[in-house]
Scaffold this motif. Structure first.
Motif, PDB file in Angstrom:
ATOM      1  N   LYS A  44      -3.373  26.514  24.379  1.00  0.00           N
ATOM      2  CA  LYS A  44      -2.828  25.532  25.319  1.00  0.00           C
ATOM      3  C   LYS A  44      -3.694  25.466  26.577  1.00  0.00           C
ATOM      4  CE  LYS A  44       1.170  24.599  28.215  1.00  0.00           C
ATOM      5  NZ  LYS A  44       2.608  24.772  28.416  1.00  0.00           N
TER       6      LYS A  44
ATOM      7  N   GLU B 116       3.084  32.830  36.018  1.00  0.00           N
ATOM      8  CA  GLU B 116       3.264  34.164  36.593  1.00  0.00           C
ATOM      9  C   GLU B 116       2.320  34.400  37.765  1.00  0.00           C
ATOM     10  OE1 GLU B 116       1.941  33.553  33.651  1.00  0.00           O
ATOM     11  OE2 GLU B 116       0.323  34.944  33.158  1.00  0.00           O
ATOM     12  N   PHE B 117       1.345  33.523  37.937  1.00  0.00           N
ATOM     13  CA  PHE B 117       0.425  33.681  39.065  1.00  0.00           C
ATOM     14  C   PHE B 117       0.876  32.925  40.313  1.00  0.00           C
ATOM     15  CE2 PHE B 117      -2.345  34.696  35.451  1.00  0.00           C
ATOM     16  CZ  PHE B 117      -2.797  35.936  35.889  1.00  0.00           C
TER      17      PHE B 117
ATOM     18  N   GLY C 147      -1.130  30.604  22.460  1.00  0.00           N
ATOM     19  CA  GLY C 147      -0.842  30.362  23.877  1.00  0.00           C
ATOM     20  C   GLY C 147      -2.125  30.052  24.637  1.00  0.00           C
ATOM     21  N   HIS C 148      -3.176  30.810  24.335  1.00  0.00           N
ATOM     22  CA  HIS C 148      -4.462  30.529  24.971  1.00  0.00           C
ATOM     23  C   HIS C 148      -4.960  29.132  24.597  1.00  0.00           C
ATOM     24  CE1 HIS C 148      -4.770  35.082  25.001  1.00  0.00           C
ATOM     25  NE2 HIS C 148      -4.988  34.784  26.252  1.00  0.00           N
TER      26      HIS C 148
ATOM     27  N   LEU D  50      -6.566  26.201  37.047  1.00  0.00           N
ATOM     28  CA  LEU D  50      -5.295  26.060  36.343  1.00  0.00           C
ATOM     29  C   LEU D  50      -4.898  27.396  35.731  1.00  0.00           C
ATOM     30  CD1 LEU D  50      -6.286  22.735  34.532  1.00  0.00           C
ATOM     31  CD2 LEU D  50      -5.269  23.036  36.807  1.00  0.00           C
ATOM     32  N   CYS D  51      -3.722  27.855  36.050  1.00  0.00           N
ATOM     33  CA  CYS D  51      -3.294  29.138  35.496  1.00  0.00           C
ATOM     34  C   CYS D  51      -1.821  29.094  35.176  1.00  0.00           C
ATOM     35  CB  CYS D  51      -3.622  30.270  36.462  1.00  0.00           C
ATOM     36  SG  CYS D  51      -2.707  30.117  37.971  1.00  0.00           S
TER      37      CYS D  51
ATOM     38  N   ARG E 282       3.648  28.914  30.551  1.00  0.00           N
ATOM     39  CA  ARG E 282       3.060  29.519  29.357  1.00  0.00           C
ATOM     40  C   ARG E 282       3.671  28.901  28.114  1.00  0.00           C
ATOM     41  NH1 ARG E 282       0.690  34.380  30.875  1.00  0.00           N
ATOM     42  NH2 ARG E 282       0.436  35.397  28.874  1.00  0.00           N
ATOM     43  N   LEU E 283       2.910  28.927  27.073  1.00  0.00           N
ATOM     44  CA  LEU E 283       3.423  28.496  25.778  1.00  0.00           C
ATOM     45  C   LEU E 283       3.991  29.702  25.041  1.00  0.00           C
ATOM     46  CD1 LEU E 283       3.472  26.389  23.370  1.00  0.00           C
ATOM     47  CD2 LEU E 283       1.315  27.420  22.704  1.00  0.00           C
TER      48      LEU E 283
ATOM     49  N   PHE F 130     -11.983  28.411  31.740  1.00  0.00           N
ATOM     50  CA  PHE F 130     -11.014  29.154  30.936  1.00  0.00           C
ATOM     51  C   PHE F 130     -11.413  30.619  31.078  1.00  0.00           C
ATOM     52  CE2 PHE F 130      -9.998  31.197  26.824  1.00  0.00           C
ATOM     53  CZ  PHE F 130      -8.633  31.238  27.014  1.00  0.00           C
TER      54      PHE F 130
ATOM     55  N   SER G 294       1.909  38.071  23.585  1.00  0.00           N
ATOM     56  CA  SER G 294       0.989  38.740  24.501  1.00  0.00           C
ATOM     57  C   SER G 294       0.004  39.618  23.729  1.00  0.00           C
ATOM     58  CB  SER G 294       1.801  39.530  25.528  1.00  0.00           C
ATOM     59  OG  SER G 294       1.410  40.869  25.514  1.00  0.00           O
TER      60      SER G 294
ATOM     61  N   HIS H  25      -4.798  33.843  21.255  1.00  0.00           N
ATOM     62  CA  HIS H  25      -3.655  33.382  20.459  1.00  0.00           C
ATOM     63  C   HIS H  25      -3.373  31.919  20.781  1.00  0.00           C
ATOM     64  CE1 HIS H  25      -1.584  34.054  24.234  1.00  0.00           C
ATOM     65  NE2 HIS H  25      -1.776  35.374  24.170  1.00  0.00           N
TER      66      HIS H  25
ATOM     67  N   PRO I  35     -10.577  34.096  29.992  1.00  0.00           N
ATOM     68  CA  PRO I  35      -9.920  35.165  29.239  1.00  0.00           C
ATOM     69  C   PRO I  35     -10.423  36.555  29.616  1.00  0.00           C
ATOM     70  CG  PRO I  35     -11.647  34.189  27.908  1.00  0.00           C
ATOM     71  CD  PRO I  35     -11.568  33.376  29.164  1.00  0.00           C
ATOM     72  N   GLU I  36      -9.526  37.500  29.524  1.00  0.00           N
ATOM     73  CA  GLU I  36      -9.943  38.886  29.656  1.00  0.00           C
ATOM     74  C   GLU I  36     -10.306  39.359  28.247  1.00  0.00           C
ATOM     75  OE1 GLU I  36      -6.996  41.566  31.271  1.00  0.00           O
ATOM     76  OE2 GLU I  36      -8.395  43.255  31.165  1.00  0.00           O
TER      77      GLU I  36
HETATM   78  P1  ATP Z   1      -1.709  37.925  27.333  1.00  0.00           P
HETATM   79  O1  ATP Z   1      -0.460  38.173  28.097  1.00  0.00           O
HETATM   80  O2  ATP Z   1      -1.491  37.335  25.995  1.00  0.00           O
HETATM   81  O3  ATP Z   1      -2.599  39.113  27.277  1.00  0.00           O
HETATM   82  P2  ATP Z   1      -3.206  36.952  29.452  1.00  0.00           P
HETATM   83  O4  ATP Z   1      -2.715  35.923  30.392  1.00  0.00           O
HETATM   84  O5  ATP Z   1      -3.279  38.337  29.925  1.00  0.00           O
HETATM   85  O6  ATP Z   1      -2.430  36.793  28.120  1.00  0.00           O
HETATM   86  P3  ATP Z   1      -5.886  36.215  29.633  1.00  0.00           P
HETATM   87  O7  ATP Z   1      -7.009  36.616  28.780  1.00  0.00           O
HETATM   88  O8  ATP Z   1      -5.837  36.732  31.001  1.00  0.00           O
HETATM   89  O9  ATP Z   1      -4.593  36.584  28.863  1.00  0.00           O
HETATM   90  O10 ATP Z   1      -5.698  34.647  29.628  1.00  0.00           O
HETATM   91  C1  ATP Z   1      -6.709  33.702  29.797  1.00  0.00           C
HETATM   92  C2  ATP Z   1      -6.063  32.416  30.215  1.00  0.00           C
HETATM   93  O11 ATP Z   1      -5.141  31.982  29.228  1.00  0.00           O
HETATM   94  C3  ATP Z   1      -5.290  32.580  31.495  1.00  0.00           C
HETATM   95  O12 ATP Z   1      -5.606  31.504  32.350  1.00  0.00           O
HETATM   96  C4  ATP Z   1      -3.865  32.526  31.078  1.00  0.00           C
HETATM   97  O13 ATP Z   1      -3.066  31.968  32.066  1.00  0.00           O
HETATM   98  C5  ATP Z   1      -3.917  31.667  29.816  1.00  0.00           C
HETATM   99  N1  ATP Z   1      -2.822  32.008  28.927  1.00  0.00           N
HETATM  100  C6  ATP Z   1      -2.546  33.220  28.411  1.00  0.00           C
HETATM  101  N2  ATP Z   1      -1.426  33.175  27.659  1.00  0.00           N
HETATM  102  C7  ATP Z   1      -0.991  31.905  27.702  1.00  0.00           C
HETATM  103  C8  ATP Z   1       0.121  31.221  27.132  1.00  0.00           C
HETATM  104  N3  ATP Z   1       1.006  31.854  26.358  1.00  0.00           N
HETATM  105  N4  ATP Z   1       0.256  29.902  27.380  1.00  0.00           N
HETATM  106  C9  ATP Z   1      -0.641  29.254  28.143  1.00  0.00           C
HETATM  107  N5  ATP Z   1      -1.705  29.837  28.710  1.00  0.00           N
HETATM  108  C10 ATP Z   1      -1.884  31.142  28.503  1.00  0.00           C
END
Ligand code: ATP
Ligand code: MG
Length: 553
Positions: A52, A239-240, A49-50, A235-236, A267-268, A38, A276, A47, A40-41
């Motif tokens: 999920k 958008e990737f 979404g993460h 798994l991503c 994305r969720l 997993f 975001s 949130h 995250p940046e």
């Molecule tokens: P955000 O747009 O909210 O900043 P991000 O994709 O830039 O989200 P990251 O920290 O890069 O945030 O995300 C970490 C992981 O969580 C990535 O693999 C990303 O694909 C996934 N992720 C982020 N938002 C969602 C979402 N809404 N639903 C499912 N997975 C998500």
């Protein structure tokens, strides 16, 4: 650890990712267990979404025997901070997942990443470009027009090697040069038009300090880190998808014998909120909420503070499933999962949100202690003491001066049962100069005590109450949707904020609640509540009692 079945941590091979993993396992493509990450940046809080992505990555590794890295994608020192690194770990652990000793940072790999870049330059697959950021953007072409080659594209390898090394040594200011992959300026996929791999950034990094002044881009970093960690399924989110050819190109062109497949899922999204981190950050900065852990936020920190359980978030993610279709889920589904989890877990109690005074004229004596079970269907939780006396508070909404037909609560002349106590009759109503009801004069029926009622009276309904002398004053926070519209747009969501997303009332809770070690309760008829973790005698409403979600809707 929570049991898998009730926690939503596992799910049989029903979605396309699990099917793919099962196939890879069956065919022996994956020999030493499933490895996921997993990533995250650390530029904001996590949130839902993460959640999920967390449930998916940790879930499949657990389900199929394997492990998961929590890897921080910390390649942009300008936007990232240690505060977020800590918050993210707290949230992943709270959700119920364990990365064991697999906590990593992209910055752990800055040296091998750089070595691979040198390798690409050596083999003529990357070059130092001295166009400005704007020039690079302007020559990238469009969806219909190919890009134009950089005048630096054919720099000799030796010059590229020299410049790259000097970039690294900090000889050049920000923006003077970048390292670009040499792929195809006419590719229909813009990501393949000589993408930037490294940029100069004289910025202090939260982990590597000033050791590096060039930082790799996400696309370049991610695939190499995946490979270095032996990830079997990267798994991503969707958008990737357009970046996958670049992911593959990098790994195909460096000396790396592991090449994880990148697999994208939707994305969720959630109705009535934005998701975001960038937008949530704006909400925090502009004071639309009181911080990242404001209980109205779709962040895990906010939901935790509100009282949402990790099990209900996992169950929500399980029900949402993993698909290729972007989707905005109904809030009602999340609320359904929360109620389902709390229904048996949360002790019951009574709280009056908008108090109306009741005086029982015929009640003699100092008061008495009654009893009510902590949970109607879980006798093992025992019972609590409910002090009763001459002065009570009931819910203002439970009284009607001129009740509609079939009114099941209190009104002049009517009988109502006080939960776990007596039947009460309203004899008189005291109003103020504006005609507002300020107090009820009542009488109670001594032989109607709950459990030994011999009165023969059929009350209109049952209402909740607290004893005025013993109740504990409490601030009660009632939450509505964050936004007024189900699908707020990024550009305008600040205008769509719901002005009634927080309604604060000064009410009372029964003394046993105030003295309990539990944090979550069902207050009779008003909802599920959680004691606020930061503020004394403050209760957050997690969710109301009524379900409006139906599986078929
Ligand atoms: P955000 O747009 O909210 O900043 P991000 O994709 O830039 O989200 P990251 O920290 O890069 O945030 O995300 C970490 C992981 O969580 C990535 O693999 C990303 O694909 C996934 N992720 C982020 N938002 C969602 C979402 N809404 N639903 C499912 N997975 C998500
Ligand atoms: Mg991101």
């Amino acid at each position: 650890m929570v049991r898998a079945r009730e926690s939503g941590m596992t799910d049989a091979g029903t979605d396309f990712i699990r099917q793919r993993i099962e196939r890879d396992l069956a065919e022996g493509v994956v020999e030493n267990g499933v490895v996921t990450r997993f990533p995250p940046e650390p530029n904001g809080y996590l949130h839902i979404g993460h959640a999920k992505s967390i449930c998916l990555n940790f879930g499949v590794a657990r389900q199929y025997g394997g492990h998961t890295y929590l890897r921080f994608d910390d390649t942009n020192p300008l936007k990232e901070s240690e505060e977020y690194v800590e918050a993210i770990q707290r949230d992943v652990a709270w959700l119920g997942f364990d990365w064991e000793d697999r906590l990593t940072f992209a910055s752990d790999y800055f040296q091998p990443l750089y070595d691979s870049a040198v390798e690409l330059v050596h083999s003529g697959k990357a070059y130092v470009c001295s166009l400005s950021r704007e020039e690079i953007r302007a020559t990238r072409g469009t969806l219909t027009e190919p890009g134009t080659a950089s005048p630096y594209r054919d720099r000799p390898v030796s010059e590229n090697l020299d410049l790259l090394e000097r970039m690294r040594q900090g000889e050049f200011p920000d923006g003077a040069h970048v390292l670009r992959a040499k792929i195809d300026m006419a590719s229909p996929n813009i990501n393949m038009r000589d993408p930037v791999l490294y940029r100069i950034r004289h910025a202090e990094h939260q982990r590597t300090g000033d050791a590096w002044v060039i930082y790799p881009t996400y696309d370049y970093t991610h695939c190499i880190c995946d490979a270095l960690e032996g990830v079997t399924h990267s798994l991503c989110t969707l958008e990737f998808e357009d970046h996958r050819p670049l992911y593959d190109w990098v790994l195909d062109n460096i000396n790396m014998n592991i090449h994880p497949p990148q697999i994208e899922f939707a994305r969720l999204g959630l109705e009535y909120t934005v998701m975001s981190k960038r937008l949530l950050q704006r909400l925090v900065d502009q004071g639309g909420v009181d911080g990242w852990d404001d209980p109205r936020m779709p962040t895990l920190a906010g939901m935790r503070r509100r009282g949402v359980t990790p099990a209900s978030i996992r169950e929500f993610c399980r029900r949402v499933g993993v698909t290729k279709q972007d989707n905005r889920q109904k809030v009602e589904l999340l609320e359904f999962c929360i109620r389902q989890d709390l229904e048996s877990a949360a002790p019951r109690g009574m709280s009056v949100l908008r108090p109306l005074k009741v005086r029982i004229a015929n009640y003699e004596g100092p008061g008495e202690n009654l009893e009510g079970p902590w949970h109607p269907r879980r006798p093992e939780l025992g019972s609590r003491t409910l002090p009763f006396g001459r002065n009570l508070y009931i819910e203002r909404d439970d009284f009607s001066f001129a009740p509609p037909r079939k009114w099941k609560r209190f009104s002049p002349g009517a009988h109502v049962r006080l939960r776990y106590a007596y039947i009460l009759r309203c004899d008189d109503v005291v109003t103020d100069a504006h005609g507002e009801v300020v107090e009820l004069e009542c009488s109670y029926v001594p032989e109607s005590k709950s459990g030994s009622d011999t009165s023969g009276i059929k009350p209109a309904g049952v209402i909740h109450w607290v004893a005025a002398d013993n109740a504990v004053p409490a601030e009660i926070r009632l939450y509505g949707r964050l936004c007024r519209v189900p699908a707020p747009r990024a550009a305008t969501f600040m205008e769509d904020l719901n002005p009634d997303s927080l309604v604060t009332v000064q009410g009372y809770v029964e003394p046993a609640i105030a003295g309990s070690d539990e944090s979550r309760f069902q207050f009779e008829r008003t909802g599920y509540f959680c004691r606020d973790s930061a503020l004394p005698e403050t209760y957050n409403r997690i969710v109301t009692l009524r379900d409006s979600w139906r599986p078929e809707s």
